[in-house]
Write an enzyme that holds these catalytic residues in place. Sequence first.
Site, PDB file in Angstrom:
ATOM      1  CD  GLN A  64     -18.544  21.595 -22.491  1.00 16.93           C
ATOM      2  OE1 GLN A  64     -19.211  21.353 -21.507  1.00 16.93           O
ATOM      3  NE2 GLN A  64     -19.060  22.122 -23.576  1.00 16.93           N
TER       4      GLN A  64
ATOM      5  CB  SER B 276     -14.727  23.198 -28.665  1.00 13.16           C
ATOM      6  OG  SER B 276     -15.988  23.750 -28.373  1.00 13.16           O
ATOM      7  CG  LEU B 277     -13.631  25.275 -22.804  1.00 10.89           C
ATOM      8  CD1 LEU B 277     -14.250  26.565 -22.350  1.00 10.89           C
ATOM      9  CD2 LEU B 277     -13.717  24.202 -21.772  1.00 10.89           C
TER      10      LEU B 277
ATOM     11  NE  ARG C  69     -17.943  28.662 -26.474  1.00  9.14           N
ATOM     12  CZ  ARG C  69     -17.583  27.383 -26.558  1.00  9.14           C
ATOM     13  NH1 ARG C  69     -17.421  26.664 -25.441  1.00  9.14           N
ATOM     14  NH2 ARG C  69     -17.361  26.813 -27.735  1.00  9.14           N
TER      15      ARG C  69
ATOM     16  CG  HIS D 235     -18.910  23.326 -32.220  1.00 11.38           C
ATOM     17  ND1 HIS D 235     -18.363  24.586 -32.131  1.00 11.38           N
ATOM     18  CD2 HIS D 235     -18.436  22.642 -31.145  1.00 11.38           C
ATOM     19  CE1 HIS D 235     -17.585  24.659 -31.063  1.00 11.38           C
ATOM     20  NE2 HIS D 235     -17.615  23.498 -30.446  1.00 11.38           N
TER      21      HIS D 235
ATOM     22  CD  GLN E  11     -15.058  27.805 -30.700  1.00 13.77           C
ATOM     23  OE1 GLN E  11     -15.963  28.010 -29.907  1.00 13.77           O
ATOM     24  NE2 GLN E  11     -13.836  27.508 -30.316  1.00 13.77           N
TER      25      GLN E  11
END
Length: 306
Positions: free
Chosen positions: A10, A91-92, A116, A200, A249
């Site tokens: 993102q 991440s994503l 998510r 996170h 994660q």
Amino acid sequence: MSFSIIFPGQGSQTIGMMGELAAQHSIVKDLFVEASDILGVDMWALTQEGPIEQLSQTENTQPALLTAGVAAWRVWQKLGGDQPAIMAGHSLGEYTALVAAGALSFSDGVALVRDRGRYMQDAVPAGQGGMAAIIGLDDEQVIRVCAEVAGDDVLQAVNFNAPGQVVIAGTAAAIERAAPAMKEAGAKRALPLPVSIPAHSTLMSPASARLAERLASIEVVLPLIPVLHNCNVKIAKTADEIKANLVSQLDSPVRWSESVVSMHQQGVSSFIESGPGKVLGGLVKRIVKGVNVACIDKPEAFDGLI
């Protein structure tokens, strides 16, 4: 030459992204149409026309970026690009890597990251959490200052992006206190990020629990290309391990610096960012000196690589 394909997270979304590539390769728009059918939202119109506020809502950003990253990868394959030695994503972007590598179907992946995003937003009401980028301190200094100013709040280092660039997350009040404390400790800048989700951090634990339930019904297989995971900088050996890593994660730090170093130590000398923007490429150059970096989000970008 051993190379890796990496996928952004993102923050890389822009209005008009992938437009030039779609004009030359119909598979790009076709994939966005497929995503639109799955999600019930016109994802192509959203990415091309906006508004940016709507595209930047996390439940829209995540499927848009996954679709963009997979689309660029499919153009790479169509043009005869070599197979990378390893894949990873920030991440994503780890989900995008898993779809590209064949561990997750595109339809499951795009619906999963939309959910998510919703789980993340639901976990902490808008305005109650935040994130900030800390520039100019090493990892240990950032961790120490977080511990000193957290008090009864949550405040954690959550994205180890590159030497001297760490993102922190926590409650809005703790983020506000952290900025002057980080500068006092020697940070060049402490920049609040335009997000209301403390991604996170341990505040995402409710989202992790919901994600675990959601993943239980999704088929995951071992990928055709190894994927390095954010939470432990390892390659999963089983499908169940992949699912466990994705759950972990969400409320664990993104260890991006270590991931890039690990790939480089495994012989990777070139990194190709698949999807919009050049955020990861810039980080890679700061993490490992002398590597080749490229981004495949426009037609001309493929010319020198394939």
